[in-house]
Design a protein around this motif. Structure first.
Motif, PDB file in Angstrom:
ATOM      1  N   ASN A 167       1.881 -42.001  55.418  1.00  0.00           N
ATOM      2  CA  ASN A 167       1.852 -43.449  55.211  1.00  0.00           C
ATOM      3  C   ASN A 167       0.542 -43.977  55.782  1.00  0.00           C
ATOM      4  O   ASN A 167      -0.093 -43.305  56.589  1.00  0.00           O
ATOM      5  N   LEU A 168       0.164 -45.195  55.370  1.00  0.00           N
ATOM      6  CA  LEU A 168      -0.978 -45.825  56.012  1.00  0.00           C
ATOM      7  C   LEU A 168      -0.582 -46.113  57.451  1.00  0.00           C
ATOM      8  O   LEU A 168       0.582 -46.349  57.754  1.00  0.00           O
ATOM      9  N   PHE A 169      -1.561 -46.083  58.349  1.00  0.00           N
ATOM     10  CA  PHE A 169      -1.300 -46.220  59.780  1.00  0.00           C
ATOM     11  C   PHE A 169      -0.501 -47.495  60.077  1.00  0.00           C
ATOM     12  O   PHE A 169      -0.851 -48.581  59.608  1.00  0.00           O
ATOM     13  N   GLN A 195      -1.144 -43.379  46.813  1.00  0.00           N
ATOM     14  CA  GLN A 195      -1.871 -43.926  47.962  1.00  0.00           C
ATOM     15  C   GLN A 195      -3.102 -43.122  48.361  1.00  0.00           C
ATOM     16  O   GLN A 195      -4.070 -43.676  48.851  1.00  0.00           O
ATOM     17  N   PHE A 196      -3.026 -41.789  48.219  1.00  0.00           N
ATOM     18  CA  PHE A 196      -4.120 -40.948  48.694  1.00  0.00           C
ATOM     19  C   PHE A 196      -4.910 -40.317  47.549  1.00  0.00           C
ATOM     20  O   PHE A 196      -5.624 -39.342  47.735  1.00  0.00           O
ATOM     21  N   TYR A 247       5.711 -48.308  62.172  1.00  0.00           N
ATOM     22  CA  TYR A 247       6.801 -48.242  61.191  1.00  0.00           C
ATOM     23  C   TYR A 247       7.086 -49.633  60.635  1.00  0.00           C
ATOM     24  O   TYR A 247       8.246 -49.987  60.418  1.00  0.00           O
ATOM     25  N   ALA A 248       6.047 -50.466  60.472  1.00  0.00           N
ATOM     26  CA  ALA A 248       6.301 -51.878  60.211  1.00  0.00           C
ATOM     27  C   ALA A 248       6.421 -52.195  58.733  1.00  0.00           C
ATOM     28  O   ALA A 248       5.591 -51.786  57.930  1.00  0.00           O
ATOM     29  N   PRO A 249       7.465 -52.962  58.361  1.00  0.00           N
ATOM     30  CA  PRO A 249       7.505 -53.537  57.019  1.00  0.00           C
ATOM     31  C   PRO A 249       6.481 -54.659  56.918  1.00  0.00           C
ATOM     32  O   PRO A 249       5.919 -55.087  57.923  1.00  0.00           O
ATOM     33  N   ARG A 250       6.225 -55.140  55.681  1.00  0.00           N
ATOM     34  CA  ARG A 250       5.269 -56.239  55.508  1.00  0.00           C
ATOM     35  C   ARG A 250       5.853 -57.555  55.998  1.00  0.00           C
ATOM     36  O   ARG A 250       5.165 -58.388  56.562  1.00  0.00           O
TER      37      ARG A 250
END
Ligand code: TXA
Ligand code: MG
Length: 319
Positions: A133-135, A149-150, A220-223
Motif C-alpha cells: 500500500n502507499l505509506f 498502483q505500482f 492504516y488510515a482511510p481517507r
C-alpha cells in the motif's frame, strides 16, 4: 497477472513483485539488491528510516540473515510458516543496508502462502517486502486492492486470492526480554508458552530507539476520518456515520429510524479471527461508500482483538 517463474526472473533483474501472503499483500524486492530495495521505498512513498521485513523460505534461510537465540529458534519451529516476524541481530553482508535502515537488527519472517513460498524457493532470494500500500494507507488484502498502483514502477502482480489472516504479522523482538513491537496475526497468548509468559506490547519505544512504522500514530488510515470512541459510549445516530461494528455491538442501519448511514459488522458471530480477516476490506468499503465519517470502538482486548484495536486506533490517528 504474472506467474511465480516470471516473477522470480523479474526479482533477479532488480524488479518489484506484488506477492500474496497469508496476512496482507507485500511489495517484494531482492533484499540483497540496494537499487531494487530503493525502488520499494520510492514506490510506497515510505521514509527510509522505516526498516522492511525480510521474507525467507524457512528457518535455515532466516539464520543466514539473522542470528537466532534459543527462544527465536523455538518460535520459528512452532509458528513458521506463519504471521510472526522476529527482529534479531543482523549478520553482515547478506542484505542491503537500506533494508533495515542501517540498524544492527533485521526482521525476518516465513510467510504461510503457497505462492509466496514458491516465489521464495524459485528465486532463492531473501525478499524485502512491506505491505503493498502507499505509506500510511490501508494495507491490501486482495490483488484488486493493489490494482495498478505500482504499474509505473514496473511491478509484476501475483494473484493469490484474499489473504486468510488479513492483518499484518506480529513483530517480536528481545530488548533483552521479549516484547511485541507490533501486535498482529499471532496473539501474545499464543506466544506465551515459548517465552515463559505473554510478551508485553511495547507502547512507547525506549528512548533513542527507532520507531517502527507500525508504531507511527497515523497508519492504516482511510481517507475519511475515523473516530475512536470508548466502549461504553453509545453509537451516534445519523446518515453521516459509517460504523465498524463487532458481534451484537452494532447500531441499526437507516438514519430515518435513529440508525446510521452504513454498518460493516466485522463478525456478527463475534469471532476475532474472522474480524481480523475482514478488517481492512471493511475499512475500504466504508471509505468508498456514502457515509462521511467512520466510527469504531474497542473490540474485546484478547487474542487478535489486541491487533485489531491497534489498527483501528492508528487509523484514527491515535498512538
Ligand atoms: O504481515 C506482514 O508483516 C506484511 C507482509 C507483507 O509480510 N509486511 C509488513 O511489512 O507489514 P511492513 O514493512 O509494512 O511492516 C514492517 C514492520 C514495521 O513495523 C517495521 O518497523 C518493523 O516491521 N521492523 C522491520 N525491521 C525492524 C527492525 N530491524 N527493528 C524494529 N522493527 C522493525
Ligand atoms: Mg505496512
Amino acid at each position: 497477472m504474472s506467474t511465480p517463474q516470471a516473477a522470480a526472473r523479474h526479482l533477479h533483474q532488480g524488479g518489484l513483485v506484488v506477492m500474496p501472503t497469508e496476512t496482507v499483500y507485500g511489495l517484494a524486492a531482492n533484499a540483497g539488491d540496494a537499487a531494487a530495495v530503493a525502488q520499494v521505498f520510492a514506490a510506497k512513498g515510505r521514509p527510509v528510516f522505516d526498516p522492511l521485513i525480510v521474507h525467507i523460505a524457512d528457518a535455515a534461510a532466516a539464520w543466514r540473515v539473522a542470528v537466532p537465540n534459543p527462544q527465536a529458534e523455538a518460535l520459528a519451529a512452532a509458528f513458521w510458516p506463519g504471521p510472526l516476524t522476529l527482529v534479531l541481530p543482523r549478520r553482515p553482508g547478506v542484505i542491503a543496508d537500506l533494508v533495515n535502515s542501517g540498524l544492527d537488527t533485521v526482521a525476518v519472517r516465513c510467510p504461510q502462502h503457497p505462492l509466496a513460498l514458491e516465489l521464495l524457493r524459485l528465486s532463492d532470494l531473501p525478499l524485502a517486502a512491506p505491505s503493498a500500500n502507499l505509506f500510511g494507507r490501508i494495507s491490501p488484502t486482495t490483488i484488486e486492492h493493489v490494482a495498478d498502483q505500482f504499474a509505473e514502477h514496473g511491478a509484476l502482480l501475483l494473484d493469490g486470492g484474499p489473504c486468510r489472516v488479513g492483518i499484518e504479522s506480529t513483530v517480536l523482538t528481545w530488548i533483552p526480554h521479549p516484547v511485541i513491537l507490533r501486535p498482529g496475526g499471532i496473539s501474545a497468548e499464543a506466544l506465551a508458552p515459548y517465552l515463559g509468559g505473554p510478551p508485553p506490547v511495547l507502547v512507547k519505544p525506549p528512548q533513542g530507539a527507532i520507531v517502527a512504522p507500525g508504531l507511527l500514530a497515523s497508519h492504516y488510515a482511510p481517507r475519511k476520518s475515523l473516530h475512536w470512541i470508548p466502549e461504553n459510549q453509545p453509537w451516534p445516530a445519523g446518515a453521516q456515520w459509517g460504523v465498524l461494528a463487532f458481534g451484537s455491538d452494532a447500531p441499526p442501519l437507516y438514519p430515518q429510524v435513529g440508525g446510521v448511514g452504513a454498518v460493516e459488522n466485522l463478525s456478527p458471530e463475534s469471532d476475532l479471527v474472522a474480524a481480523a480477516s475482514r478488517l481492512f476490506a471493511a475499512m475500504r468499503r466504508l471509505d468508498a461508500g456514502p457515509a462521511q465519517q467512520l466510527i469504531a470502538r474497542p473490540l474485546p482486548a484478547h487474542g487478535l482483538g489486541v491487533a485489531i484495536n491497534d489498527r483501528l486506533r492508528r487509523a484514527a490517528g491515535l498512538g
